[in-house]
Design a protein around this motif. Structure first.
Motif, PDB file in Angstrom:
ATOM      1  N   LEU A 241       0.675  -1.404  -0.233  1.00 58.62           N
ATOM      2  CA  LEU A 241      -0.531  -0.138  -0.301  1.00 58.62           C
ATOM      3  C   LEU A 241       1.405   1.257   0.151  1.00 58.62           C
ATOM      4  N   PRO A 242       0.432   2.486  -0.500  1.00 57.05           N
ATOM      5  CA  PRO A 242       1.094   3.955  -0.725  1.00 57.05           C
ATOM      6  C   PRO A 242       1.490   3.949   0.908  1.00 57.05           C
ATOM      7  N   PRO A 243       2.368   4.564   1.172  1.00 50.16           N
ATOM      8  CA  PRO A 243       2.543   5.296   2.498  1.00 50.16           C
ATOM      9  C   PRO A 243       1.191   6.127   2.686  1.00 50.16           C
ATOM     10  N   HIS A 244       1.073   6.137   4.268  1.00 50.19           N
ATOM     11  CA  HIS A 244      -0.377   7.201   5.079  1.00 50.19           C
ATOM     12  C   HIS A 244      -1.977   7.071   3.858  1.00 50.19           C
ATOM     13  N   VAL A 245      -2.076   5.437   3.567  1.00 50.07           N
ATOM     14  CA  VAL A 245      -2.798   5.201   2.707  1.00 50.07           C
ATOM     15  C   VAL A 245      -5.193   5.779   3.047  1.00 50.07           C
ATOM     16  N   TRP A 246      -4.657   5.041   3.864  1.00 53.19           N
ATOM     17  CA  TRP A 246      -6.156   6.241   4.472  1.00 53.19           C
ATOM     18  C   TRP A 246      -6.086   7.959   4.412  1.00 53.19           C
ATOM     19  N   ALA A 247      -5.649   8.212   5.073  1.00 53.05           N
ATOM     20  CA  ALA A 247      -5.526   9.619   5.085  1.00 53.05           C
ATOM     21  C   ALA A 247      -5.326  10.344   3.674  1.00 53.05           C
ATOM     22  N   LEU A 248      -4.348   8.926   2.560  1.00 51.65           N
ATOM     23  CA  LEU A 248      -4.998   9.779   1.345  1.00 51.65           C
ATOM     24  C   LEU A 248      -6.281   9.189   0.814  1.00 51.65           C
ATOM     25  N   ALA A 249      -6.834   8.626   0.985  1.00 53.90           N
ATOM     26  CA  ALA A 249      -7.910   8.256   0.256  1.00 53.90           C
ATOM     27  C   ALA A 249      -9.292   8.804   0.882  1.00 53.90           C
ATOM     28  N   ALA A 250      -9.336   9.336   2.204  1.00 57.88           N
ATOM     29  CA  ALA A 250      -9.776  10.633   2.915  1.00 57.88           C
ATOM     30  C   ALA A 250      -9.734  12.033   2.635  1.00 57.88           C
ATOM     31  N   GLY A 251      -8.120  12.401   1.689  1.00 61.42           N
ATOM     32  CA  GLY A 251      -8.074  13.782   1.162  1.00 61.42           C
ATOM     33  C   GLY A 251      -8.854  13.717   0.182  1.00 61.42           C
ATOM     34  N   TRP A 252      -8.286  12.986  -0.552  1.00 56.12           N
ATOM     35  CA  TRP A 252      -8.843  12.529  -2.071  1.00 56.12           C
ATOM     36  C   TRP A 252     -10.068  12.897  -2.393  1.00 56.12           C
ATOM     37  N   ALA A 253     -10.924  11.795  -1.463  1.00 56.97           N
ATOM     38  CA  ALA A 253     -13.161  12.176  -1.308  1.00 56.97           C
ATOM     39  C   ALA A 253     -12.980  13.788  -0.643  1.00 56.97           C
ATOM     40  N   LEU A 254     -12.199  13.887   0.373  1.00 55.28           N
ATOM     41  CA  LEU A 254     -12.548  15.387   0.520  1.00 55.28           C
ATOM     42  C   LEU A 254     -12.732  16.807  -0.678  1.00 55.28           C
ATOM     43  N   VAL A 255     -11.134  16.178  -1.334  1.00 52.12           N
ATOM     44  CA  VAL A 255     -11.083  17.835  -2.320  1.00 52.12           C
ATOM     45  C   VAL A 255     -11.949  17.042  -3.405  1.00 52.12           C
ATOM     46  N   ALA A 256     -12.155  16.251  -3.486  1.00 48.50           N
ATOM     47  CA  ALA A 256     -12.805  16.284  -4.490  1.00 48.50           C
ATOM     48  C   ALA A 256     -14.322  15.871  -4.818  1.00 48.50           C
ATOM     49  N   GLY A 257     -14.766  15.322  -3.621  1.00 51.95           N
ATOM     50  CA  GLY A 257     -16.660  16.160  -2.945  1.00 51.95           C
ATOM     51  C   GLY A 257     -16.895  17.243  -2.589  1.00 51.95           C
ATOM     52  N   ILE A 258     -15.961  17.688  -1.626  1.00 45.26           N
ATOM     53  CA  ILE A 258     -16.497  18.686  -1.414  1.00 45.26           C
ATOM     54  C   ILE A 258     -16.108  20.584  -2.999  1.00 45.26           C
ATOM     55  N   GLY A 259     -14.785  19.914  -3.493  1.00 42.40           N
ATOM     56  CA  GLY A 259     -14.371  20.917  -3.984  1.00 42.40           C
ATOM     57  C   GLY A 259     -15.761  20.993  -5.861  1.00 42.40           C
ATOM     58  N   GLY A 260     -16.017  19.184  -6.012  1.00 42.90           N
ATOM     59  CA  GLY A 260     -16.722  19.691  -6.962  1.00 42.90           C
ATOM     60  C   GLY A 260     -18.118  19.748  -6.885  1.00 42.90           C
ATOM     61  N   PHE A 261     -18.583  19.229  -5.657  1.00 40.73           N
ATOM     62  CA  PHE A 261     -20.271  20.132  -5.687  1.00 40.73           C
ATOM     63  C   PHE A 261     -20.206  21.442  -5.513  1.00 40.73           C
ATOM     64  N   ILE A 262     -18.627  22.680  -4.625  1.00 42.68           N
ATOM     65  CA  ILE A 262     -18.756  24.081  -5.245  1.00 42.68           C
ATOM     66  C   ILE A 262     -19.185  24.422  -6.483  1.00 42.68           C
ATOM     67  N   TYR A 263     -18.043  23.633  -6.978  1.00 45.31           N
ATOM     68  CA  TYR A 263     -17.981  23.847  -8.187  1.00 45.31           C
ATOM     69  C   TYR A 263     -19.066  23.865  -9.169  1.00 45.31           C
ATOM     70  N   PHE A 264     -20.075  22.785  -9.441  1.00 45.38           N
ATOM     71  CA  PHE A 264     -21.155  22.221  -9.978  1.00 45.38           C
ATOM     72  C   PHE A 264     -22.655  23.649  -8.989  1.00 45.38           C
ATOM     73  N   TRP A 265     -22.522  23.656  -7.821  1.00 41.16           N
ATOM     74  CA  TRP A 265     -23.000  24.660  -7.722  1.00 41.16           C
ATOM     75  C   TRP A 265     -22.975  25.874  -8.032  1.00 41.16           C
ATOM     76  N   LYS A 266     -21.659  26.815  -8.407  1.00 40.59           N
ATOM     77  CA  LYS A 266     -21.914  27.776  -8.941  1.00 40.59           C
ATOM     78  C   LYS A 266     -22.520  28.255  -9.898  1.00 40.59           C
ATOM     79  N   ALA A 267     -22.946  27.354 -11.042  1.00 40.10           N
ATOM     80  CA  ALA A 267     -23.048  27.083 -12.378  1.00 40.10           C
ATOM     81  C   ALA A 267     -25.099  26.637 -12.047  1.00 40.10           C
ATOM     82  N   GLU A 268     -25.143  26.255 -10.940  1.00 38.84           N
ATOM     83  CA  GLU A 268     -26.756  25.752 -10.922  1.00 38.84           C
ATOM     84  C   GLU A 268     -27.852  26.263 -11.465  1.00 38.84           C
ATOM     85  N   GLU A 269     -28.119  28.354 -12.053  1.00 36.37           N
ATOM     86  CA  GLU A 269     -28.801  28.784 -12.867  1.00 36.37           C
ATOM     87  C   GLU A 269     -28.757  28.610 -13.982  1.00 36.37           C
TER      88      GLU A 269
END
Length: 317
Positions: A284-312
């Motif tokens: 496994l890569p070092p700190h694999v769970w931290a990596l998995a959580a980090g990628w999820a937060l960056v993509a999840g929160i960032g993608g949600f805000i990016y999508f919301w900004k063009a809602e209208e």
């Protein structure tokens, strides 16, 4: 007397002052004031981010029902019906086994190669299908978007939930394969649950990003299969990154490090670690769970805000 009855003609300064202090008038202002007085707002205006989250949560039952209905209808015209939910990834795994396992002989470096390969194919298919469905989430459902008022993020999220349901069907076949190849069940199998949750958040974030891009650039749906295929070959689905980038490979050490930081590799390796005994923590890569959580937060929160900004803008034009 004439000075009292006949006031002097207005000067330019007095005219500008009167215009500035006079209340605005006209049809547009009257309608806007009337709407504001009765608590009306612009149709399709983007809500605040907290309000948007509350609206999306209020539609959670719609999201679940919509994803289930789409999954049921996906193979409704096929004679084998819902069996294709399991057969499609299994056939993909069989093709990859023939090409990579037999012809290219990548199985020589991997213990339990068949469980290793099938797990990688199933987990990768979850990400690939979520992104492809997200790319068409808005552009492929314009009738629904234009006819009903609801938070548009419900569409890419529901498509990701559909792909998660399909993965769960495939996992039943994966369990049978693991047992058939002598991989015993163990407590580590429970780690598959948080790994799938993090991957779902990551996939949903990417799906929302691609939904906004796809709504503006329809040709993106034609380009994505090529980009995703390239990503797949860099994600160790059919081979071991550890062996392919080892000291004997002749590749610089940073190549292996960069590949292991790949989010698709992180989620695939976490699932392999959870389900396959021979896939140890050293792979496994070092700190694999931290990596998995980090990628999820960056993509999840960032993608949600990016999508919301063009809602209208979705469904217009």
């Amino acid at each position: 007397m004439s000075q009292v009855l006949d006031p002097p003609p207005p000067t330019r300064a007095s005219t500008q002052a009167a215009t500035a202090t006079a209340p605005p008038s006209g049809p547009g202002h009257d309608l806007a004031a009337l709407a504001a007085r009765h608590g009306l707002s612009v149709s399709g205006a983007r809500p605040s981010l907290p309000q948007y989250v509350r609206q999306l949560w209020a539609r959670r039952h719609f999201i679940g029902a919509f994803s289930t209905a789409k999954l049921t209808a996906q193979y409704s015209q096929a004679k084998l019906g819902q069996l294709w939910q399991v057969m499609t990834p299994l056939l993909n795994a069989a093709v990859y086994y023939f090409i990579f396992g037999l012809l290219l002989n990548t199985r020589r470096d991997v213990e339990d190669f068949v469980p290793f390969l099938v797990t990688g194919v199933f987990v990768w298919t979850f990400t690939q299908s979520s992104i492809m469905a997200g790319t068409r989430a808005i552009s492929g459902n314009l009738g629904l978007v234009r006819a009903l008022h609801f938070p548009r993020a419900a569409l890419p999220v529901s498509f990701c939930l559909q792909q998660l349901q399909q993965l769960l069907f495939s996992m039943c076949a994966l369990v049978v394969i693991l047992l058939a190849f002598g991989v015993p069940p163990g407590p580590s199998w429970l780690l598959a649950v948080p790994a799938l949750v993090l991957q779902f958040v990551f996939n949903a974030g990417l799906a929302m990003i691609m939904a906004r891009v796809g709504s503006k650039i329809p040709d993106m749906a034609q380009l994505m299969p090529f980009l995703l295929r390239t990503w797949m070959y860099a994600s160790g689905v059919m081979f071991s990154i550890e062996h392919m980038t080892g000291p004997d490979s002749g590749l610089p050490s940073w190549v292996g490090t960069a590949l292991q930081l790949n989010p698709a590799v992180v989620y695939i390796d976490l699932m392999r670690f959870a389900l396959i005994d021979s896939f140890g923590g050293s792979q496994l890569p070092p700190h694999v769970w931290a990596l998995a959580a980090g990628w999820a937060l960056v993509a999840g929160i960032g993608g949600f805000i990016y999508f919301w900004k063009a809602e209208e803008t979705y469904g217009r034009g």
